[in-house]
Design a protein around this motif. Structure first.
Motif, mmCIF file in Angstrom:
data_model
loop_
_atom_site.group_PDB
_atom_site.id
_atom_site.type_symbol
_atom_site.label_atom_id
_atom_site.label_comp_id
_atom_site.label_asym_id
_atom_site.label_seq_id
_atom_site.Cartn_x
_atom_site.Cartn_y
_atom_site.Cartn_z
ATOM 1 N N LEU A 26 46.593 -7.868 27.657
ATOM 2 C CA LEU A 26 46.394 -8.727 28.818
ATOM 3 C C LEU A 26 46.819 -8.027 30.096
ATOM 4 O O LEU A 26 46.110 -8.053 31.106
ATOM 5 C CB LEU A 26 47.183 -10.026 28.636
ATOM 6 N N LYS A 27 47.965 -7.359 30.039
ATOM 7 C CA LYS A 27 48.424 -6.649 31.233
ATOM 8 C C LYS A 27 47.499 -5.485 31.566
ATOM 9 O O LYS A 27 47.205 -5.225 32.742
ATOM 10 C CB LYS A 27 49.856 -6.137 31.035
ATOM 11 N N ALA A 28 47.003 -4.787 30.548
ATOM 12 C CA ALA A 28 46.065 -3.689 30.780
ATOM 13 C C ALA A 28 44.774 -4.199 31.415
ATOM 14 O O ALA A 28 44.206 -3.554 32.304
ATOM 15 C CB ALA A 28 45.767 -2.971 29.467
ATOM 16 N N ALA A 29 44.288 -5.363 30.980
ATOM 17 C CA ALA A 29 43.065 -5.929 31.538
ATOM 18 C C ALA A 29 43.269 -6.337 32.991
ATOM 19 O O ALA A 29 42.399 -6.089 33.843
ATOM 20 C CB ALA A 29 42.607 -7.124 30.708
ATOM 21 N N VAL A 30 44.392 -6.959 33.296
ATOM 22 C CA VAL A 30 44.689 -7.355 34.680
ATOM 23 C C VAL A 30 44.827 -6.113 35.565
ATOM 24 O O VAL A 30 44.345 -6.089 36.707
ATOM 25 C CB VAL A 30 45.964 -8.220 34.738
ATOM 26 N N THR A 31 45.462 -5.075 35.025
ATOM 27 C CA THR A 31 45.593 -3.824 35.781
ATOM 28 C C THR A 31 44.216 -3.231 36.074
ATOM 29 O O THR A 31 43.937 -2.789 37.187
ATOM 30 C CB THR A 31 46.441 -2.812 34.997
ATOM 31 N N GLU A 61 49.318 -3.505 43.162
ATOM 32 C CA GLU A 61 50.324 -3.442 42.107
ATOM 33 C C GLU A 61 50.160 -4.638 41.185
ATOM 34 O O GLU A 61 49.512 -5.626 41.540
ATOM 35 C CB GLU A 61 51.742 -3.409 42.689
ATOM 36 N N VAL A 62 50.715 -4.512 39.994
ATOM 37 C CA VAL A 62 50.634 -5.574 38.994
ATOM 38 C C VAL A 62 52.038 -6.032 38.650
ATOM 39 O O VAL A 62 52.938 -5.210 38.446
ATOM 40 C CB VAL A 62 49.896 -5.087 37.729
ATOM 41 N N HIS A 63 52.239 -7.336 38.607
ATOM 42 C CA HIS A 63 53.531 -7.925 38.243
ATOM 43 C C HIS A 63 53.415 -8.612 36.887
ATOM 44 O O HIS A 63 52.395 -9.245 36.609
ATOM 45 C CB HIS A 63 53.964 -8.953 39.298
ATOM 46 N N PRO A 64 54.448 -8.516 36.024
ATOM 47 C CA PRO A 64 55.696 -7.767 36.228
ATOM 48 C C PRO A 64 55.453 -6.267 36.195
ATOM 49 O O PRO A 64 54.530 -5.785 35.539
ATOM 50 C CB PRO A 64 56.568 -8.222 35.054
ATOM 51 N N ARG A 65 56.298 -5.540 36.932
ATOM 52 C CA ARG A 65 56.133 -4.102 37.042
ATOM 53 C C ARG A 65 56.653 -3.389 35.803
ATOM 54 O O ARG A 65 57.357 -3.958 34.980
ATOM 55 C CB ARG A 65 56.860 -3.584 38.278
ATOM 56 N N GLY A 66 56.309 -2.109 35.723
ATOM 57 C CA GLY A 66 56.823 -1.274 34.647
ATOM 58 C C GLY A 66 56.307 -1.687 33.285
ATOM 59 O O GLY A 66 55.162 -2.105 33.125
ATOM 60 N N ALA A 67 57.186 -1.596 32.291
ATOM 61 C CA ALA A 67 56.794 -1.890 30.917
ATOM 62 C C ALA A 67 56.979 -3.355 30.543
ATOM 63 O O ALA A 67 56.683 -3.744 29.410
ATOM 64 C CB ALA A 67 57.603 -1.006 29.960
ATOM 65 N N ARG A 68 57.464 -4.170 31.468
ATOM 66 C CA ARG A 68 57.680 -5.583 31.151
ATOM 67 C C ARG A 68 56.354 -6.311 30.953
ATOM 68 O O ARG A 68 55.359 -5.997 31.603
ATOM 69 C CB ARG A 68 58.499 -6.252 32.243
ATOM 70 N N LEU A 69 56.361 -7.292 30.066
ATOM 71 C CA LEU A 69 55.158 -8.046 29.731
ATOM 72 C C LEU A 69 55.328 -9.511 30.101
ATOM 73 O O LEU A 69 56.454 -10.000 30.242
ATOM 74 C CB LEU A 69 54.843 -7.913 28.241
ATOM 75 N N ALA A 70 54.206 -10.205 30.235
ATOM 76 C CA ALA A 70 54.240 -11.628 30.557
ATOM 77 C C ALA A 70 52.936 -12.264 30.115
ATOM 78 O O ALA A 70 51.918 -11.581 29.934
ATOM 79 C CB ALA A 70 54.455 -11.839 32.056
ATOM 80 N N TYR A 71 52.958 -13.590 29.938
ATOM 81 C CA TYR A 71 51.736 -14.309 29.588
ATOM 82 C C TYR A 71 50.820 -14.491 30.791
ATOM 83 O O TYR A 71 49.645 -14.813 30.629
ATOM 84 C CB TYR A 71 52.081 -15.683 28.995
ATOM 85 N N ASN A 72 51.360 -14.308 31.992
ATOM 86 C CA ASN A 72 50.554 -14.488 33.206
ATOM 87 C C ASN A 72 50.755 -13.324 34.164
ATOM 88 O O ASN A 72 51.246 -13.513 35.292
ATOM 89 C CB ASN A 72 50.893 -15.814 33.889
ATOM 90 N N PRO A 73 50.413 -12.093 33.769
ATOM 91 C CA PRO A 73 50.527 -10.972 34.706
ATOM 92 C C PRO A 73 49.603 -11.199 35.904
ATOM 93 O O PRO A 73 48.536 -11.804 35.790
ATOM 94 C CB PRO A 73 50.075 -9.769 33.871
ATOM 95 N N THR A 74 50.022 -10.698 37.053
ATOM 96 C CA THR A 74 49.292 -10.939 38.297
ATOM 97 C C THR A 74 49.045 -9.630 39.036
ATOM 98 O O THR A 74 49.973 -8.839 39.224
ATOM 99 C CB THR A 74 50.089 -11.883 39.219
#
Length: 227
Positions: A26-31, A61-74
């Motif tokens: 999910l984070k990769a797709a948002v990025t 930039e994408v939040h959360p930054r770095g290696a942190r993950l979330a259900y709603n990256p932005t």
């Protein structure tokens, strides 16, 4: 919305691994979508600008930054500084620009571009000469033109070298005769149209999400196949 359904007999660590894979994808797709939107906006700015650095007034930039993950990256696209914010607003909404101190805006008539698609500024035409406009002083102060004969080369005066580039306008050939070809109109005030529509580009980026998510899941799945 992402849902994980688990049947009986599954180890807790396997559930956590599946959850991590989905969040990574999910984070990769948002990025990917954020970078797509950033590239599109920079592309639109680059196509309408003579400056190589101007497209870099926006970053992402994408939040959360770095290696942190979330259900709603932005993903966030932002101007880099207060001046960049003003420039970005003008490009997204349009603006009226007025110059003073005996300066002028050089409006390209032919929209000639270099190999990368950038508009050529007056400095790219060493044979330009300044021709004042006495008939329509309130509209334009003159033109920058090149001699129509290849053998006759004009020389840029100190005043004409101070004229800078901006937007396109008006036919002036009848006012300068057949001995010259007008390349730029010089004006004190110019209305800049909207360069791009950020909302439309963001919709394009959102449309990329399903394909980006599929690719990200396949990549994560391949990387975790040994688990």
């Amino acid at each position: 919305m992402i849902a994980i359904r688990v049947s009986g007999g599954v180890r807790p660590d396997a559930v956590r691994a599946a959850q991590s894979d989905i969040l990574l994808a999910l984070k990769a797709a948002v990025t990917g979508a954020t970078q797509f939107a950033l590239a599109r906006m920079r592309e639109e700015i680059r196509a309408r600008s003579t400056s190589r650095r101007l497209p870099n007034v926006i970053g992402a930039e994408v939040h959360p930054r770095g290696a942190r993950l979330a259900y709603n990256p932005t993903g966030v696209i932002f101007p880099r500084g207060r001046q960049a914010e003003t420039i970005l607003r003008q490009m997204a909404e349009g603006a009226v620009i007025t110059v003073r101190d005996r300066k002028a805006l050089a409006i390209p008539l032919h929209n000639q571009r270099d190999g990368r698609g950038r508009l050529l500024p007056p400095s790219a035409f060493p044979g330009l000469v300044y021709i004042p406009n006495h008939r329509r002083r309130g509209v334009s102060i003159g033109v920058l033109a090149i001699p129509s004969s290849r053998r006759a080369r004009g020389v840029l005066t100190a005043r004409s070298r101070r004229m800078q580039a901006a937007k396109s306008r008006a036919r002036v050939q009848s006012g300068i005769g057949e001995d010259f070809i007008a390349m730029f109109v010089l004006v004190r005030t110019a209305r800049i149209p909207r360069v791009f529509d950020p909302a439309a580009i963001m919709r394009e980026a959102q449309e990329q999400m399903p394909a980006l998510m599929d690719r990200a899941l396949a990549t994560v799945g391949a990387a975790g196949g040994g688990r």
